[in-house]
Design a protein around this motif. Structure first.
Motif, PDB file in Angstrom:
ATOM      1  N   THR A 138     -31.961  -5.837  48.651  1.00 35.67           N
ATOM      2  CA  THR A 138     -33.356  -5.761  49.093  1.00 35.67           C
ATOM      3  C   THR A 138     -33.965  -7.147  49.255  1.00 35.67           C
ATOM      4  O   THR A 138     -34.619  -7.449  50.268  1.00 35.67           O
ATOM      5  N   ASN A 139     -33.746  -8.009  48.270  1.00 27.03           N
ATOM      6  CA  ASN A 139     -34.383  -9.330  48.269  1.00 27.03           C
ATOM      7  C   ASN A 139     -33.785 -10.279  49.297  1.00 27.03           C
ATOM      8  O   ASN A 139     -34.519 -11.079  49.909  1.00 27.03           O
ATOM      9  N   THR A 157     -35.848  -7.829  52.910  1.00 26.40           N
ATOM     10  CA  THR A 157     -37.115  -8.562  52.963  1.00 26.40           C
ATOM     11  C   THR A 157     -37.110  -9.658  54.029  1.00 26.40           C
ATOM     12  O   THR A 157     -38.063  -9.757  54.820  1.00 26.40           O
TER      13      THR A 157
END
Length: 267
Positions: free
Chosen positions: A185-186, A190
């Motif tokens: 996710t990071n 993102t």
């Protein structure tokens, strides 16, 4: 034997419609049960983004592509919220099932890999679409932004939910732990969302970054929704539809292959 015959009868041919409906319903009810976190919280987050940008640079920022900066920014924030939550819906469902050891409840029923894929995607698309409706309603009431091309806006919302839902399921299958999911996710999701024209027009970028932005499917999702909402865009929305559809099919095919082979799902 009778139960088996009844079960086969519900397939209506090659598709287990009852099983597909049940899985899609489960994935939808899963986020609806906590609607304050899955629907209300994204609305608040989108509102905070708009408020902060308006206070920080809105009054001093000139028009972008002929529209006020806040009007230009709103569709990008809306799509970013949609895709992040579609990704979270499928990825969290898969990872939680794997960590808790109840993924067998999904794999054991007579569902094909494609039916499992579509069932999970239904939940991600439904969550993204509902969030889009909530945010669009707030934009209409607060900023007076009414969709200029509602059909195109709806198509891109569905494409965004499908693409990121498939990507979320792919990541959820690949990740065995929550920290692996957080890393994906990071470091992937993102950046894809933030470096895609959400807060700016890509026409202002240097040539290298301009070309890189056009290789990002999320750029076309945001640009297409922006066209649907306010009637301006950096590229053709129809080209965006083709690219986003192709990207969704590619990610979906890879995820289907993981489901078919049981990659990181079966001991």
């Amino acid at each position: 034997m009778q139960n088996l015959m009844d079960q086969e009868a519900r397939r209506f041919g090659a598709v287990n419609w009852m099983g597909l409906y049940t899985l899609a319903r489960r994935e939808t009810l899963r986020f609806m049960a906590v609607w304050t976190q899955t629907l209300l919280a994204p609305l608040v987050t989108a509102g905070l983004f708009l408020l902060i940008f308006n206070i920080a640079i809105g009054p001093s920022r000139s028009d972008v592509m002929g529209v006020p900066f806040l009007t230009f920014l709103a569709p990008g924030i809306m799509m970013m919220t949609v895709i992040q939550n579609a990704f979270a819906n499928t990825s969290s469902s898969m990872v939680i099932s794997k960590v808790q050891g109840n993924i067998v409840d999904t794999l054991m029923p007579p569902l094909s890999p494609l039916e499992i894929l579509l069932g999970y995607l239904a939940g991600g698309i439904a969550r993204g679409f509902l969030i889009a409706v909530v945010v669009a309603t707030a934009l209409a009431l607060v900023l007076g932004i009414v969709p200029q091309n509602p059909l195109i806006a709806m198509i891109f919302v569905v494409l965004g939910g499908a693409f990121m839902g498939a990507l979320g399921l792919f990541a959820g299958i690949f990740a065995n732990k929550f920290d692996q999911m957080a890393a994906i996710t990071n470091f992937i999701v993102t950046p894809l969302a933030f470096l895609s024209g959400t807060f700016y027009s890509v026409e202002a970028l240097p040539p290298v970054l301009y070309r890189l932005s056009h290789a990002n499917p999320v750029f076309y999702l945001i640009d297409g929704l922006r066209y649907g909402m306010i009637g301006v865009s950096d590229s053709s929305p129809y080209l965006g539809m083709l690219i986003c559809t192709a990207a969704t099919l590619v990610v979906g095919a890879l995820t289907w292959q993981m489901l078919r082979t049981g990659y990181r799902l079966k001991a």
